[in-house]
Design a protein around this motif. Structure first.
Motif, PDB file in Angstrom:
ATOM      1  N   VAL A  51      53.199  23.754  76.190  1.00  0.00           N
ATOM      2  CA  VAL A  51      54.521  23.969  75.591  1.00  0.00           C
ATOM      3  C   VAL A  51      55.464  22.848  76.025  1.00  0.00           C
ATOM      4  O   VAL A  51      55.182  22.139  76.998  1.00  0.00           O
ATOM      5  CB  VAL A  51      55.102  25.341  76.024  1.00  0.00           C
ATOM      6  CG1 VAL A  51      54.212  26.461  75.531  1.00  0.00           C
ATOM      7  CG2 VAL A  51      55.284  25.421  77.535  1.00  0.00           C
ATOM      8  N   LEU A 110      60.387  24.616  78.332  1.00  0.00           N
ATOM      9  CA  LEU A 110      59.882  26.000  78.235  1.00  0.00           C
ATOM     10  C   LEU A 110      58.902  26.332  79.357  1.00  0.00           C
ATOM     11  O   LEU A 110      58.654  27.494  79.665  1.00  0.00           O
ATOM     12  CB  LEU A 110      59.194  26.171  76.877  1.00  0.00           C
ATOM     13  CG  LEU A 110      58.903  27.583  76.365  1.00  0.00           C
ATOM     14  CD1 LEU A 110      60.176  28.404  76.353  1.00  0.00           C
ATOM     15  CD2 LEU A 110      58.329  27.513  74.972  1.00  0.00           C
ATOM     16  N   THR A 146      59.752  31.711  82.064  1.00  0.00           N
ATOM     17  CA  THR A 146      58.934  31.943  80.868  1.00  0.00           C
ATOM     18  C   THR A 146      57.620  32.596  81.263  1.00  0.00           C
ATOM     19  O   THR A 146      57.154  33.530  80.600  1.00  0.00           O
ATOM     20  CB  THR A 146      58.640  30.621  80.154  1.00  0.00           C
ATOM     21  OG1 THR A 146      59.854  29.937  79.905  1.00  0.00           O
ATOM     22  CG2 THR A 146      57.919  30.863  78.845  1.00  0.00           C
ATOM     23  N   ILE A 149      59.912  38.319  77.520  1.00  0.00           N
ATOM     24  CA  ILE A 149      59.612  36.961  77.074  1.00  0.00           C
ATOM     25  C   ILE A 149      60.849  36.334  76.427  1.00  0.00           C
ATOM     26  O   ILE A 149      61.124  35.133  76.617  1.00  0.00           O
ATOM     27  CB  ILE A 149      58.394  36.930  76.109  1.00  0.00           C
ATOM     28  CG1 ILE A 149      58.003  35.494  75.770  1.00  0.00           C
ATOM     29  CG2 ILE A 149      58.649  37.703  74.847  1.00  0.00           C
ATOM     30  CD1 ILE A 149      57.445  34.712  76.898  1.00  0.00           C
ATOM     31  N   VAL A 152      62.482  32.940  77.857  1.00  0.00           N
ATOM     32  CA  VAL A 152      62.666  31.748  77.018  1.00  0.00           C
ATOM     33  C   VAL A 152      64.136  31.324  76.997  1.00  0.00           C
ATOM     34  O   VAL A 152      64.457  30.141  77.128  1.00  0.00           O
ATOM     35  CB  VAL A 152      62.159  32.023  75.585  1.00  0.00           C
ATOM     36  CG1 VAL A 152      62.595  30.921  74.633  1.00  0.00           C
ATOM     37  CG2 VAL A 152      60.641  32.144  75.581  1.00  0.00           C
ATOM     38  N   SER A 154      65.084  29.711  80.231  1.00  0.00           N
ATOM     39  CA  SER A 154      64.545  28.352  80.289  1.00  0.00           C
ATOM     40  C   SER A 154      65.380  27.414  79.426  1.00  0.00           C
ATOM     41  O   SER A 154      65.707  26.300  79.821  1.00  0.00           O
ATOM     42  CB  SER A 154      63.096  28.330  79.803  1.00  0.00           C
ATOM     43  OG  SER A 154      62.307  29.192  80.565  1.00  0.00           O
ATOM     44  N   TYR A 155      65.734  27.895  78.217  1.00  0.00           N
ATOM     45  CA  TYR A 155      66.493  27.068  77.269  1.00  0.00           C
ATOM     46  C   TYR A 155      67.846  26.662  77.848  1.00  0.00           C
ATOM     47  O   TYR A 155      68.288  25.523  77.696  1.00  0.00           O
ATOM     48  CB  TYR A 155      66.685  27.852  75.965  1.00  0.00           C
ATOM     49  CG  TYR A 155      67.431  27.096  74.902  1.00  0.00           C
ATOM     50  CD1 TYR A 155      68.768  27.362  74.632  1.00  0.00           C
ATOM     51  CD2 TYR A 155      66.793  26.086  74.175  1.00  0.00           C
ATOM     52  CE1 TYR A 155      69.455  26.652  73.664  1.00  0.00           C
ATOM     53  CE2 TYR A 155      67.473  25.379  73.204  1.00  0.00           C
ATOM     54  CZ  TYR A 155      68.810  25.668  72.945  1.00  0.00           C
ATOM     55  OH  TYR A 155      69.473  24.962  71.977  1.00  0.00           O
TER      56      TYR A 155
END
Lengths: 206, 106
Positions: free
Chosen positions: A116, A120, A125, A155, A159, A162-163
């Motif tokens: 990925v 990410l 994640t 999840i 995500v 992380s973003y």
């Protein structure tokens, strides 16, 4: 009675363990405590001389939590569930194949994270993905829609964390705290519905 | 008159275990086959049988050696736990295989 009916009867027996919502309440409480300890570590004690105390507390909460959850659930079931709808003890052989599938899915997640985009590929994640896999597995094994729906959150939060680059530990906090609170709420709603549908059986023989 | 030969294409259900084949007892055996043990209240709820009816069926299964019943006291309440015996599990598996063959779902 054909084989489908036999499978349905088996499915109902496994599902029974989760019907009262107590498992979700206990697991949700454990996740929430882990999230809180992580937050305390990050915000209050990180780098301080007492950070190691929280580190030990976190390990104890995680390892001890697994054992405590089981004992707590059984204790609550003996008070609330068994007098209402009866007691079932499950075979330890049940679910062995599923556990291997779970391990395989976790490994697939770990390998998949290698491919990925960099932003990410974080522990948030990974943690969110792992919790999602566990909830999806449990939800599909016992056909509980609320668990399958709850599986989306870890999840998604992982995500998002992380973003937005919240950092490793805060990412963990977000995943565990949000999942913990959601499981607590779903478990409490399930328990309320269960208690309303199943009055205490005041009988001499059960 | 000579005995007619059975057509080998048709499954033989004449020797099906009638103790298990009875719907209420089949429900009980199916539930107990899926778990290590279940108590009376759980079995009653899942099968929808009355107390007396369930007690009678459990007694028959216990007499046949298919289930083991353990009674204990919890306060003033009698608690009844049931589990399949080894013979009961074997008999149930034989029954399932027989029905699977007869229904062509195996």
């Amino acid at each position: 009675m054909n084989e489908r009916k036999i499978q349905e009867a088996r499915q109902r027996a496994f599902r029974y363990y989760y019907e009262d919502g107590l498992v979700e309440i206990a697991v949700g409480a454990m996740f929430s405590v882990i999230g809180l300890l992580l937050w305390l570590y990050e915000r209050v004690l990180a780098g301080g001389q007492y950070a190691w105390v929280l580190g030990i507390g976190l390990m104890a909460a995680t390892v001890g939590g697994v054992f405590a959850v089981r004992r707590l659930v059984l204790k609550l079931k003996s008070e609330l569930t068994y007098p209402r709808t009866g007691r079932v003890i499950y075979s330890e052989k049940a679910g062995r194949t599923g556990r291997w599938l779970l391990i395989a899915a976790a490994l697939a997640l770990a390998v998949g994270l290698l491919w990925v985009p960099g932003w990410l590929n974080t522990t948030a994640t990974a943690a969110g993905g792992l919790l999602t896999i566990i909830l999806l597995y449990m939800g599909s094994t016992v056909s509980l829609v609320r668990m399958q729906v709850a599986a989306v959150l870890p999840i998604a939060v992982g995500v998002l964390a992380s973003y937005y680059g919240v950092g490793e530990i805060l990412g963990f906090v977000a995943v565990f705290a949000s999942s913990g609170v959601l499981l607590l709420v779903l478990g409490l709603l399930a328990l309320r519905g269960y208690l309303a549908r199943n009055p205490y059986v005041d009988d001499r023989e059960v | 008159m000579a005995e007619q030969e059975k057509d080998p294409q048709w499954p033989d259900l004449t020797d099906v275990d009638r103790l298990i084949h009875e719907p209420a007892r089949l429900s009980v055996m199916t539930i107990l086959a899926a778990v290590k043990s279940a108590d009376f209240l759980y079995l009653q709820r899942e099968t929808g049988l009355t107390k007396g009816n369930l007690s009678a069926h459990l007694s028959k299964l216990e007499e046949a050696g298919y289930i083991r019943i353990e009674k204990s006291f919890q306060g003033k309440r009698t608690h009844t736990d049931c589990q399949l015996t080894k013979e009961g599990r074997q008999a149930f598996n034989r029954y399932v295989n027989q029905m699977r063959g007869a229904l062509g779902t195996g």
